[in-house]
Motif scaffolding. Structure first.
Motif, PDB file in Angstrom:
ATOM      1  N   ILE A 231      17.362  70.107  71.552  1.00 50.42           N
ATOM      2  CA  ILE A 231      17.331  71.526  71.196  1.00 50.42           C
ATOM      3  C   ILE A 231      18.728  72.103  71.364  1.00 50.42           C
ATOM      4  O   ILE A 231      19.348  71.930  72.417  1.00 50.42           O
ATOM      5  N   GLY A 232      19.215  72.751  70.344  1.00 52.78           N
ATOM      6  CA  GLY A 232      20.499  73.439  70.436  1.00 52.78           C
ATOM      7  C   GLY A 232      20.278  74.935  70.319  1.00 52.78           C
ATOM      8  O   GLY A 232      19.866  75.417  69.272  1.00 52.78           O
ATOM      9  N   THR A 233      20.490  75.657  71.409  1.00 49.76           N
ATOM     10  CA  THR A 233      20.324  77.111  71.373  1.00 49.76           C
ATOM     11  C   THR A 233      21.704  77.741  71.237  1.00 49.76           C
ATOM     12  O   THR A 233      22.568  77.538  72.080  1.00 49.76           O
TER      13      THR A 233
ATOM     14  N   ARG B 252      34.461  95.416  71.089  1.00 51.08           N
ATOM     15  CA  ARG B 252      35.576  95.097  71.986  1.00 51.08           C
ATOM     16  C   ARG B 252      35.937  93.620  71.872  1.00 51.08           C
ATOM     17  O   ARG B 252      37.082  93.244  71.792  1.00 51.08           O
ATOM     18  N   GLN B 253      34.935  92.761  71.896  1.00 52.67           N
ATOM     19  CA  GLN B 253      35.161  91.324  71.737  1.00 52.67           C
ATOM     20  C   GLN B 253      33.891  90.683  71.190  1.00 52.67           C
ATOM     21  O   GLN B 253      32.809  91.271  71.263  1.00 52.67           O
ATOM     22  N   HIS B 254      34.052  89.497  70.649  1.00 58.76           N
ATOM     23  CA  HIS B 254      32.884  88.755  70.171  1.00 58.76           C
ATOM     24  C   HIS B 254      33.126  87.273  70.366  1.00 58.76           C
ATOM     25  O   HIS B 254      34.279  86.817  70.379  1.00 58.76           O
ATOM     26  N   ALA B 255      32.053  86.515  70.536  1.00 64.18           N
ATOM     27  CA  ALA B 255      32.202  85.081  70.818  1.00 64.18           C
ATOM     28  C   ALA B 255      30.910  84.346  70.498  1.00 64.18           C
ATOM     29  O   ALA B 255      29.828  84.934  70.481  1.00 64.18           O
ATOM     30  N   PHE B 256      31.047  83.044  70.265  1.00 62.46           N
ATOM     31  CA  PHE B 256      29.894  82.169  70.054  1.00 62.46           C
ATOM     32  C   PHE B 256      29.638  81.368  71.330  1.00 62.46           C
ATOM     33  O   PHE B 256      30.571  80.953  72.008  1.00 62.46           O
ATOM     34  N   ALA B 257      28.379  81.152  71.617  1.00 66.09           N
ATOM     35  CA  ALA B 257      27.993  80.167  72.631  1.00 66.09           C
ATOM     36  C   ALA B 257      27.253  79.097  71.860  1.00 66.09           C
ATOM     37  O   ALA B 257      26.106  79.295  71.450  1.00 66.09           O
ATOM     38  N   LYS B 258      27.913  77.988  71.584  1.00 68.11           N
ATOM     39  CA  LYS B 258      27.342  76.995  70.670  1.00 68.11           C
ATOM     40  C   LYS B 258      26.984  75.692  71.383  1.00 68.11           C
ATOM     41  O   LYS B 258      27.727  75.208  72.220  1.00 68.11           O
ATOM     42  N   HIS B 259      25.862  75.158  71.000  1.00 74.26           N
ATOM     43  CA  HIS B 259      25.427  73.847  71.516  1.00 74.26           C
ATOM     44  C   HIS B 259      24.887  73.033  70.342  1.00 74.26           C
ATOM     45  O   HIS B 259      23.832  72.429  70.424  1.00 74.26           O
ATOM     46  N   ALA B 260      25.624  73.071  69.244  1.00 78.97           N
ATOM     47  CA  ALA B 260      25.124  72.470  68.000  1.00 78.97           C
ATOM     48  C   ALA B 260      24.868  70.968  68.129  1.00 78.97           C
ATOM     49  O   ALA B 260      23.951  70.435  67.505  1.00 78.97           O
TER      50      ALA B 260
END
Lengths: 163, 122
Positions: free
Chosen positions: A116-118, A132-140
């Protein structure tokens, strides 16, 4: 699906957001309204202090009773969640079901594996709803079909962890 | 006759493992109800009367927010392949200190959630 010798199964929650989909976001300029116009409403808007109620995969399968969360800090955090689950299953003795019973031979000999990649796209907003800021938290990489469920390489005994 | 039996046999063999399943959680949003909410005019009670009680009430960024959500699930299975797609739709109504609507956050993807069977690729 249990009646098949081979099974490929996939579950997706929400559509994947790619880096090129959010290239238009400029910190200090883009507003929440502009993001919603492109990406849709976020799955969650919370205070920056993180006082939120998480449930697995963002599925809030709770009662319909309103839940009051009080945490008033300047600014907010908008979260877009998406998930990909992949599973592969092979039953090597599936064909024996047609000639049962065969004494001593199991009718199910299964290799099954998956992941599972959330993923999450997170936008931090100021008190005027400007990014203000943005980001990805990836576990592809976690989500993939793996026909062989066992480890292919022996564990590395020489790992040293120091603090 | 033998052709018919063969076709029948193939039909039964190929389609014995088929399933298309659909489900949802919560009511779908009525766009007319959302459009009836006017910024600076509509009050908290009117929002609740039109959309019902919210799923969550939050206080974020000094504002009270009503959060409504809806989930849609479509799943397709043919023989060896299965794919399930789930999508969430969210609506946020933000109020000022006087309980009057300050902003409405709602955005729904233009395309419908798809039934898919092929589990590879995008």
């Amino acid at each position: 699906m249990v009646g098949c010798p081979l099974t490929w199964q996939r579950v997706s929650i929400n559509e994947t957001i790619a880096p090129e989909d959010v290239a238009f976001i400029i910190p200090g300029k883009t507003t929440l309204a502009e993001i919603v116009a492109r990406l849709g409403a976020p799955d969650e808007i919370t205070s920056p202090d993180g006082r939120i109620t998480y449930t697995p995969f963002g599925l809030r399968m709770i009662t319909r009773t309103p839940q009051v969360i009080t945490a008033s800090y300047p600014g907010a955090v908008a979260r877009y969640r998406f998930l990909d689950f992949k599973r592969f299953r092979a039953n090597f003795t599936w064909g024996l079901k047609f000639i049962q019973p065969v004494p001593g031979i199991p009718d199910d000999f299964v290799f099954e594996s998956g992941g599972i990649g959330t993923d999450e796209f997170l936008v931090v907003l100021d008190s005027n709803w400007i990014v203000r800021q943005h980001a990805f938290a990836k576990h592809a990489d976690a989500s993939r079909y793996r026909p062989w469920p066992f480890d292919l390489e022996p564990p590395d005994d020489n790992q040293v962890v120091s603090f | 006759m033998s052709y018919l039996i063969l076709i029948l046999f193939l039909w039964i063999s190929l389609f014995q493992g088929c399933a298309f399943v659909r489900g949802n959680y919560g009511d779908e949003f009525n766009v007319e109800d959302i459009q009836a909410i006017k910024k600076g005019v509509t009050v908290r009670e009117e929002v609740a009367a039109r959309l019902g009680a919210p799923d969550r009430i939050m206080e974020v960024n000094g504002r009270e927010i009503f959060h409504y959500y809806h989930y849609d699930v479509k799943s397709g299975t043919i023989l060896l392949f299965s794919r399930t797609n789930i999508r969430s739709d969210d609506l946020y109504v933000m109020f000022n200190k006087d309980g009057v609507v300050e902003d409405v956050v709602f955005g729904k993807p233009p395309d419908r959630l798809k039934f898919q069977v092929w589990p590879f690729g995008d």
